[in-house]
Write a protein that holds these residues in place. Structure first.
Motif, PDB file in Angstrom:
ATOM      1  N   MET A 299       0.793  -1.236   0.000  1.00 62.42           N
ATOM      2  CA  MET A 299       0.000   0.000   0.000  1.00 62.42           C
ATOM      3  C   MET A 299       0.821   1.280   0.000  1.00 62.42           C
ATOM      4  O   MET A 299       0.317   2.352  -0.348  1.00 62.42           O
ATOM      5  CB  MET A 299      -0.881   0.042   1.277  1.00 62.42           C
ATOM      6  CG  MET A 299      -1.963  -1.012   1.337  1.00 62.42           C
ATOM      7  SD  MET A 299      -2.606  -1.146   3.033  1.00 62.42           S
ATOM      8  CE  MET A 299      -3.329   0.496   3.243  1.00 62.42           C
ATOM      9  N   LEU A 303      -0.070   5.348  -1.261  1.00 62.22           N
ATOM     10  CA  LEU A 303      -0.444   6.320  -0.226  1.00 62.22           C
ATOM     11  C   LEU A 303       0.555   7.470  -0.157  1.00 62.22           C
ATOM     12  O   LEU A 303       0.167   8.627   0.024  1.00 62.22           O
ATOM     13  CB  LEU A 303      -0.562   5.618   1.131  1.00 62.22           C
ATOM     14  CG  LEU A 303      -1.910   4.926   1.353  1.00 62.22           C
ATOM     15  CD1 LEU A 303      -1.865   4.006   2.543  1.00 62.22           C
ATOM     16  CD2 LEU A 303      -3.023   5.974   1.534  1.00 62.22           C
ATOM     17  N   HIS A 316      -4.122  10.524   7.861  1.00 62.11           N
ATOM     18  CA  HIS A 316      -5.023   9.497   7.341  1.00 62.11           C
ATOM     19  C   HIS A 316      -4.218   8.340   6.732  1.00 62.11           C
ATOM     20  O   HIS A 316      -4.487   7.168   7.003  1.00 62.11           O
ATOM     21  CB  HIS A 316      -5.967  10.095   6.292  1.00 62.11           C
ATOM     22  CG  HIS A 316      -6.931   9.106   5.720  1.00 62.11           C
ATOM     23  ND1 HIS A 316      -8.085   8.738   6.389  1.00 62.11           N
ATOM     24  CD2 HIS A 316      -6.881   8.372   4.579  1.00 62.11           C
ATOM     25  CE1 HIS A 316      -8.706   7.820   5.669  1.00 62.11           C
ATOM     26  NE2 HIS A 316      -8.005   7.575   4.567  1.00 62.11           N
ATOM     27  N   ALA A 317      -3.203   8.690   5.945  1.00 67.26           N
ATOM     28  CA  ALA A 317      -2.369   7.662   5.311  1.00 67.26           C
ATOM     29  C   ALA A 317      -1.669   6.813   6.374  1.00 67.26           C
ATOM     30  O   ALA A 317      -1.633   5.580   6.286  1.00 67.26           O
ATOM     31  CB  ALA A 317      -1.337   8.329   4.401  1.00 67.26           C
ATOM     32  N   GLU A 320      -4.123   4.377   7.896  1.00 66.91           N
ATOM     33  CA  GLU A 320      -4.414   3.245   7.003  1.00 66.91           C
ATOM     34  C   GLU A 320      -3.293   2.206   7.078  1.00 66.91           C
ATOM     35  O   GLU A 320      -3.539   1.007   7.165  1.00 66.91           O
ATOM     36  CB  GLU A 320      -4.503   3.739   5.546  1.00 66.91           C
ATOM     37  CG  GLU A 320      -5.646   4.680   5.275  1.00 66.91           C
ATOM     38  CD  GLU A 320      -6.878   3.930   4.801  1.00 66.91           C
ATOM     39  OE1 GLU A 320      -6.795   3.278   3.747  1.00 66.91           O
ATOM     40  OE2 GLU A 320      -7.904   3.993   5.518  1.00 66.91           O
ATOM     41  N   ALA A 324      -3.345  -1.582   8.548  1.00 68.15           N
ATOM     42  CA  ALA A 324      -2.978  -2.742   7.740  1.00 68.15           C
ATOM     43  C   ALA A 324      -1.904  -3.564   8.451  1.00 68.15           C
ATOM     44  O   ALA A 324      -1.907  -4.796   8.415  1.00 68.15           O
ATOM     45  CB  ALA A 324      -2.460  -2.269   6.379  1.00 68.15           C
TER      46      ALA A 324
END
Ligand code: GDP
Length: 327
Positions: A299, A303, A316-317, A320, A324
């Motif tokens: 990811m 991102l 936010h990134a 995430e 994960a």
């Protein structure tokens, strides 16, 4: 890198005070390789009972203040009086330029030849946090090798002082007379770390200005909250050229140690530092695992690009990716 030894060969060689093996053991702890790191941990753990007995002294100051000259003079003074002295460096080399501030090989030539001394060139490039962690392990190895004084040198240009202060018992800041505070980068932060202050190059025509600077810095230090109630940092003058003030400087470092031991702070500070380094090691380990995690790897590029483009916020990134990683 030369061939690795077996763990017990490193342990026996370091314990016997073999400087060649010590140098190789330090190279091992500085290695980025996972298998080297495992071997290094085994070696350091086996030697742990032989550590902890050295005077650990940090020395900082801007380039040109006279750090290497002072370390040479102080180190030679100490080996003459029966000490065994190791010198380590935390060098905030810039990974971008590849430049190193401390690391040229011509420094401290007399001390480097002294059989009672060990001078370790600055570690190779790497993140400052990692370098400091490896310096801590190098310090432990030097103690196990019988060095009873370990001097840790760093350049006063940023975060490295704060890290070195977490490695040592006594933090010595070197200053030039005549240069403005700003020029010397003397931030409040550094003054809060200092245990002993010394004005360098107090010889010849400089003596008068050095004495004036001493009075000014002593007054300035009064305005800073003392690091510990039982010790107020003295301001001294010294000259690596003439040797004036070198013995007094060491006496101040010893007086600081005695005051800290008498107040019980010495042991609590070392204990606090141990916990500090445990957390730094956890941070480094987590970050390594995070960066290697397949879900993160899958990811992260996208991102990062989105954060760079401003379409996703950094928080936010990060959220995430952490989800994960842990999920
Ligand atoms: P560092 O960059 O902080 O390691 O500083 P150095 O030890 O390399 O010294 C910088 C310069 O100051 C050199 O040219 C030294 O010869 C000079 N220097 C260092 N110590 C003294 C001293 O005690 N007296 C005088 N007069 N010059 C010194």
């Amino acid at each position: 890198m030369t061939k690795r030894l077996e763990a017990d060969e490193y342990v026996a060689g370091v314990r016997a005070g073999d400087r060649g093996v010590l140098a190789r053991a330090i190279t091992l702890v500085e290695s980025q390789r996972e298998d080297d790191q495992r071997l290094a941990r085994t070696v350091v753990a086996a030697l742990l009972p032989d550590t902890g007995r050295a005077r650990r002294v940090g020395i900082t100051g801007v380039p040109g203040v006279g750090k290497s000259s002072l370390i040479e003079a102080l180190g030679t003074h100490l080996t003459k009086t029966g000490h065994r002295v190791a010198v380590l460096a935390v060098d905030p080399s810039s990974p971008r330029s590849g430049g190193s501030i401390l690391g040229d090989k011509t420094r401290m030539t007399a001390l480097a030849r002294d059989p009672a001394a060990f001078v370790r060139p600055s570690p190779s490039l790497g993140a400052l946090g990692g370098v400091a962690r490896h310096t801590r392990e190098a310090l432990l190895l030097c103690e196990a090798a019988g060095f009873d004084v370990v001097l840790v040198e760093t350049v006063g240009v940023g975060q490295s002082e704060a890290m070195v202060a977490q490695l040592v018992d006594c933090f010595l800041v070197l200053l030039l007379a005549g240069a403005g505070d700003e020029l010397q980068g003397i931030k409040r932060g550094i003054l809060e770390l200092v245990d002993v202050l010394a004005i360098t190059k107090a010889d010849g025509e400089n003596v008068v200005t050095a004495n004036r600077a001493r009075a000014e810095f002593a007054a300035a230090l009064h305005l800073v909250r003392a690091k510990h109630a039982e010790w107020s940092a003295p301001v001294l003058t010294c000259s690596a050229l003439t040797g004036d003030g070198i013995a007094k400087l060491w006496a101040a470092i010893e007086a600081h140690r005695a005051a800290m031991i008498a107040a019980g702070t010495f042991a609590t500070e070392r204990a606090r530092q141990q916990v500090h380094w445990m957390w730094r090691a956890i941070e480094a380990g987590l970050l390594r695992r995070f960066a290697a995690d397949p879900k993160v790897v899958a990811m992260v590029a996208e991102l990062e690009a989105a954060v760079r483009a401003g379409s996703v916020s950094p928080d936010h990134a990060a959220g995430e990716l952490l989800a994960a990683f842990t999920g």
